[in-house]
Design an enzyme around this catalytic site. Structure first.
Site, PDB file in Angstrom:
ATOM      1  N   GLU B  33       0.844  -1.193   0.000  1.00  0.00           N
ATOM      2  CA  GLU B  33       0.000   0.000   0.000  1.00  0.00           C
ATOM      3  C   GLU B  33       0.881   1.245   0.000  1.00  0.00           C
ATOM      4  OE1 GLU B  33      -2.579  -0.493   3.454  1.00  0.00           O
ATOM      5  OE2 GLU B  33      -2.648  -2.622   2.964  1.00  0.00           O
ATOM      6  N   SER B  63      -5.415  -4.660   1.106  1.00  0.00           N
ATOM      7  CA  SER B  63      -5.832  -6.044   1.300  1.00  0.00           C
ATOM      8  C   SER B  63      -4.598  -6.875   1.610  1.00  0.00           C
ATOM      9  CB  SER B  63      -6.516  -6.556   0.024  1.00  0.00           C
ATOM     10  OG  SER B  63      -6.676  -7.954   0.095  1.00  0.00           O
ATOM     11  N   GLU B  64      -4.343  -7.042   2.886  1.00  0.00           N
ATOM     12  CA  GLU B  64      -3.128  -7.768   3.283  1.00  0.00           C
ATOM     13  C   GLU B  64      -3.164  -9.204   2.791  1.00  0.00           C
ATOM     14  OE1 GLU B  64      -4.923  -5.806   5.228  1.00  0.00           O
ATOM     15  OE2 GLU B  64      -3.510  -4.162   5.544  1.00  0.00           O
ATOM     16  N   PHE B  87       1.828  -1.604   8.519  1.00  0.00           N
ATOM     17  CA  PHE B  87       2.125  -1.721   9.948  1.00  0.00           C
ATOM     18  C   PHE B  87       1.971  -3.191  10.325  1.00  0.00           C
ATOM     19  CE2 PHE B  87       1.015   2.723   9.637  1.00  0.00           C
ATOM     20  CZ  PHE B  87       1.883   3.350  10.522  1.00  0.00           C
ATOM     21  N   ASP B  89       0.698  -4.420  12.770  1.00  0.00           N
ATOM     22  CA  ASP B  89      -0.631  -4.637  13.325  1.00  0.00           C
ATOM     23  C   ASP B  89      -1.634  -5.068  12.253  1.00  0.00           C
ATOM     24  OD1 ASP B  89      -0.355  -2.607  16.046  1.00  0.00           O
ATOM     25  OD2 ASP B  89       0.929  -2.275  14.336  1.00  0.00           O
ATOM     26  N   ILE B  91      -1.026  -7.151   9.839  1.00  0.00           N
ATOM     27  CA  ILE B  91      -0.597  -8.391   9.189  1.00  0.00           C
ATOM     28  C   ILE B  91      -1.646  -9.498   9.381  1.00  0.00           C
ATOM     29  CG2 ILE B  91       0.694  -9.749  10.916  1.00  0.00           C
ATOM     30  CD1 ILE B  91       3.142  -9.314   8.933  1.00  0.00           C
ATOM     31  N   PRO B  93      -4.935  -9.841   8.784  1.00  0.00           N
ATOM     32  CA  PRO B  93      -5.778 -10.293   7.662  1.00  0.00           C
ATOM     33  C   PRO B  93      -5.000 -11.124   6.631  1.00  0.00           C
ATOM     34  CG  PRO B  93      -6.100  -7.955   8.085  1.00  0.00           C
ATOM     35  CD  PRO B  93      -4.918  -8.381   8.895  1.00  0.00           C
ATOM     36  N   HIS B 133      -1.082   0.587  15.819  1.00  0.00           N
ATOM     37  CA  HIS B 133       0.124   0.915  15.039  1.00  0.00           C
ATOM     38  C   HIS B 133       1.385   0.680  15.864  1.00  0.00           C
ATOM     39  CE1 HIS B 133      -3.091   3.216  13.094  1.00  0.00           C
ATOM     40  NE2 HIS B 133      -2.353   3.244  11.998  1.00  0.00           N
TER      41      HIS B 133
END
Lengths: 427, 341
Positions: B33, B63-64, B87, B89, B91, B93, B133
């Protein structure tokens, strides 16, 4: 509970229910089966917005009298049709034999594709042999069509001493890069974004290969499915995204995955992806749709999303009992028939096949599979000692084995020595 | 090969590593992103799209799962994707694609398919990032079979480790401690934060070099106790040790998996005392693994129980992050306790 107001009717939660349950008489008279060529075949370069109706119709080639008709007719010659029929019959014979092997306790698990053979065999025939397939677990027909050795598939199913995957994977979760067949995951729809990534890589490299991915209609509810659709659309990836709508995800009917509200094909429209709904039991329609999508991808016209409307004739797997949740004889009453039977009748109608030839081929394939099974069983069956060397368990976690795995491997070998003495080495 | 050195902060060192790898290997692809035109929210990829082109460095949808899943497919094709998760945080998904897919591709296919993918992600607290974050999820990945987990603590290591990670044929999680992105900081973080941009950078070779994965760095040699740490905490620990005037042996683990067990064992057997310091929450954190390992291997050499200094078992609180952060006071107390026995 707070929030209730006496002057308003109570809200109701809708829980979808299938039309029939065990004991009911299955009746599919409400399933709309449009006539052949009710939707004309558009140009491969069509814009998704111009062909939205294809997501709500049903692409068909074989009519009720088994004639191939209309603009989608791929006009395959008799040899191609016979080859398609043979691959589908081989898939069925293989499934029957391996299902029986599981029932005989020779392996832990098996999944048949009965009734859905066209969605793997005809699709594989429409692709180039080096186009990359990201299958789900019911596309064994791709491997059989691409000529993967049957004995290797059986060795994998038995997790035996010759299993190419070293006895690690659940039966039927093959991996065959030589057939451009990606390793199968048990987690649903994970292959969807991977197939898109592969196609993106191919496009970024100026390659000419495309990728194709299969999932069941139940898996379209997974987040991975939607991530993949977004990526496919954003990057105009040369990928064919397919949903085999076989009506059942274990015991949950297609309505539980959202199928009551719209067609699965229509899900592609919101992403701006060309979307087709296809009679999945019509091998010629499946071939034609896949060919259209492949040509589209290969000419940089982007991804295509295809729903194959079909029916899962058997249980989800050998661990499933469909009699406990759905009406008996549903498959017999399925309005779109059996793909093997339909192709056979078409070939007979053309004068290119006969009941006698069909029976002879059936027997020949059953014998081939039986003979191959013996060959595979000579390499061992699950749980009978002829497995991979123990230490292979620790291989391939990383390219090089780190210290902690070496230590654990030594521990395991010591355990085997203690259990079995000097005879511990596998045969 | 390494060439002249240049003063770089960690972001610049990471940018340099990515630039070099894009140059050296046509299979390397960066995605994530905002990483393309804009160069990433932390500027780690600044200028790389302009230099190497849009198909090598490109923006992705938010969209991780898609980013990592597509990365797996690209790796299967034969590329070396380096996805950025904005971030750590975020990860989660994409976790299934990492844990069930990337990590096991080699194993489940018996080597038919491999996943040489390096997922970069800024991690840790200290920038007033609030609970979404600031997390340090490294122990999730050290618990997964088939992924390598790396946390650099300074610009030089960040560059050398990242190059080695990209060249590695296994999937790697590369956690970048964002508190020290712009230079080593003083360590005073149990009081309100000072502007991080003021921190100085350090000398980093401009060219190609690698730091071997799985090898700890020796920050300081000493006899009194062993301190095992990584990331931002390396700097806090160093400062505390200097202030206390204690002769500590400080190991910067750098790679959490595979872990440099030899260095740990050698040090603890020499000092007889061990402190583990990390920023992540305590329970089932990586410190628990380190403490257990030291106990198993060095028990008869220990003069005191192994102590852990960690974040607390709460989400990262926005306004009180400097009280949450395992700062000098918490570390000094633990050192005093260990040295009493």
């Amino acid at each position: 509970m707070t929030g209730k107001k006496s002057n308003l009717a109570p809200l109701r939660l809708h829980i979808p229910e299938p039309k029939f349950r065990p004991g009911d008489e299955a009746d599919f008279s409400d399933v709309a089966v449009p006539p052949v060529d009710s939707i004309a075949r558009p140009d491969e370069a069509s814009l998704p917005a111009d062909i939205q109706s294809l997501a709500f119709g049903l692409v068909r080639v074989l009519d009720d009298d088994h004639q191939a008709k209309g603009s989608w007719n791929p006009n395959l010659d008799a040899d191609q049709l016979r080859s398609m029929l043979r691959n589908m019959m081989l898939t069925r014979a293989f499934d029957d034999r391996m299902f029986r092997a599981q029932r005989q306790g020779k392996t832990s698990f098996y999944m048949k594709s009965t009734g859905e053979e066209a969605t793997s065999v005809a699709t594989a025939m429409a692709l180039a042999s080096d186009d990359m397939c990201f299958p789900s677990y019911r596309q064994q027909g791709i491997l059989l069509t691409r000529g993967y050795p049957i004995v290797r598939m059986m060795n994998q199913i038995y997790s035996n001493s010759q299993d190419h995957l070293k006895g690690r994977q659940l039966p039927i979760m093959y991996s065959a890069p030589e057939c451009s067949f990606f390793t199968i995951s048990g987690n649903l729809a994970t292959q969807y974004p991977q197939a898109v990534g592969w196609a993106m890589a191919s496009a970024s490299r100026g390659d000419t290969r495309i990728s194709a991915v299969w999932c069941g209609e139940g898996s379209t509810a997974e987040g991975d499915f939607h991530s993949a659709m977004t990526f496919a659309a954003v990057y105009n990836a040369p990928v064919i995204l397919q949903v085999v709508n076989n009506q059942w995800a274990i015991s949950s009917f297609s309505g539980i995955a959202g199928g009551e509200r719209t067609t699965f094909a229509a899900r592609g429209l919101g992403y701006g992806i060309a979307s087709l709904r296809v009679d999945g039991n019509d091998p010629l329609a499946v071939y034609a749709a896949m060919r259209w999508a492949a040509d589209r991808a290969r000419t940089n016209n982007g991804p295509t999303f295809i729903e194959y409307f079909t029916y899962r004739a058997e249980g989800h797997s050998t661990s499933d009992d469909p009699g406990a949740y759905r009406a008996a004889q549903e498959f017999e009453k399925w309005p779109l028939g059996d793909p093997v039977d339909r192709l056979k009748k078409h070939l007979i109608l053309l004068g290119e096949w006969s009941e006698e030839q069909h029976q002879a081929q059936h027997d020949e394939l059953a014998e081939l599979v039986k003979k191959t099974q013996k060959e595979a069983e000579a390499n061992g069956i699950l749980g009978h000692g002829m497995h991979q060397p123990f230490e292979t368990m620790f291989e391939d976690v990383f390219e090089e084995m780190p210290w902690h795995l070496k230590e654990q491997c030594a521990q395991m070998i010591d355990e085997q020595h203690r259990k079995f003495g000097p005879e511990w080495e596998p045969k | 090969m390494m060439g002249d050195t240049k003063t770089m902060n960690m972001i610049e060192a990471i940018n340099s590593a990515l630039d070099i790898m894009l140059e050296r290997d046509p299979d390397v692809v960066l995605m994530g992103e905002d990483i393309g035109y804009f160069g990433g929210v932390f500027r780690a990829t600044a200028g790389l799209q302009a230099k190497h082109g849009k198909t090598r460095v490109f923006d992705t949808p938010i969209s991780e799962c898609g980013i990592i899943g597509a990365g797996v497919g690209m790796a299967a094709y034969g590329l070396r994707p380096v996805p950025e998760i904005q971030f750590a945080d975020y990860i989660y998904p994409g976790l299934d694609q990492l844990v069930s897919e990337a990590a096991r591709l080699r194993y489940r296919s018996a080597g038919d398919f491999i996943c040489p993918m390096t997922v970069r992600s800024p991690f840790g607290g200290g920038i007033f990032g609030g609970q979404t974050h600031s997390q340090s999820p490294e122990s999730l990945f050290t618990h997964v079979c088939g992924i390598k987990t790396i946390v650099p603590s300074n610009p030089y290591d960040a560059k050398g480790l990242l190059i080695a990670a990209i060249e590695d044929n296994d999937p790697v999680i590369f956690f970048e401690p964002k508190r020290i992105y712009n230079g080593p900081f003083s360590g005073y973080y149990d009081r309100p934060v000072e502007p991080w941009s003021k921190h100085e950078a350090s000398a980093v070779p401009e060219g190609y070099y690698r730091i071997e994965l799985g090898k700890a760095g020796v920050v300081r040699e000493g006899e009194a106790l062993t301190i095992l740490t990584y990331g931002t905490m390396v700097h806090v620990v160093q400062m505390v040790v200097a202030e206390m005037g204690i002769d500590a042996d400080i190991l910067d683990l750098r790679t959490l998996l595979p872990l440099d067990v030899e260095a740990i064992e050698r040090s603890v057997k020499n000092t007889g005392r061990c402190l583990v310091v990390h920023e992540a929450t305590r329970t089932s954190g990586f410190g628990a693994e380190l403490a257990a390992l030291v106990q198993e291997r060095c028990f008869y050499h220990l003069e005191a129980p192994v102590e852990r200094v960690t974040g607390f078992d709460t989400p990262y609180p926005h306004s009180l992050e400097w009280a949450y952060f395992p700062g000098p006071v918490r570390i000094a107390s633990a050192i005093e306790k260990i040295m009493k026995d």
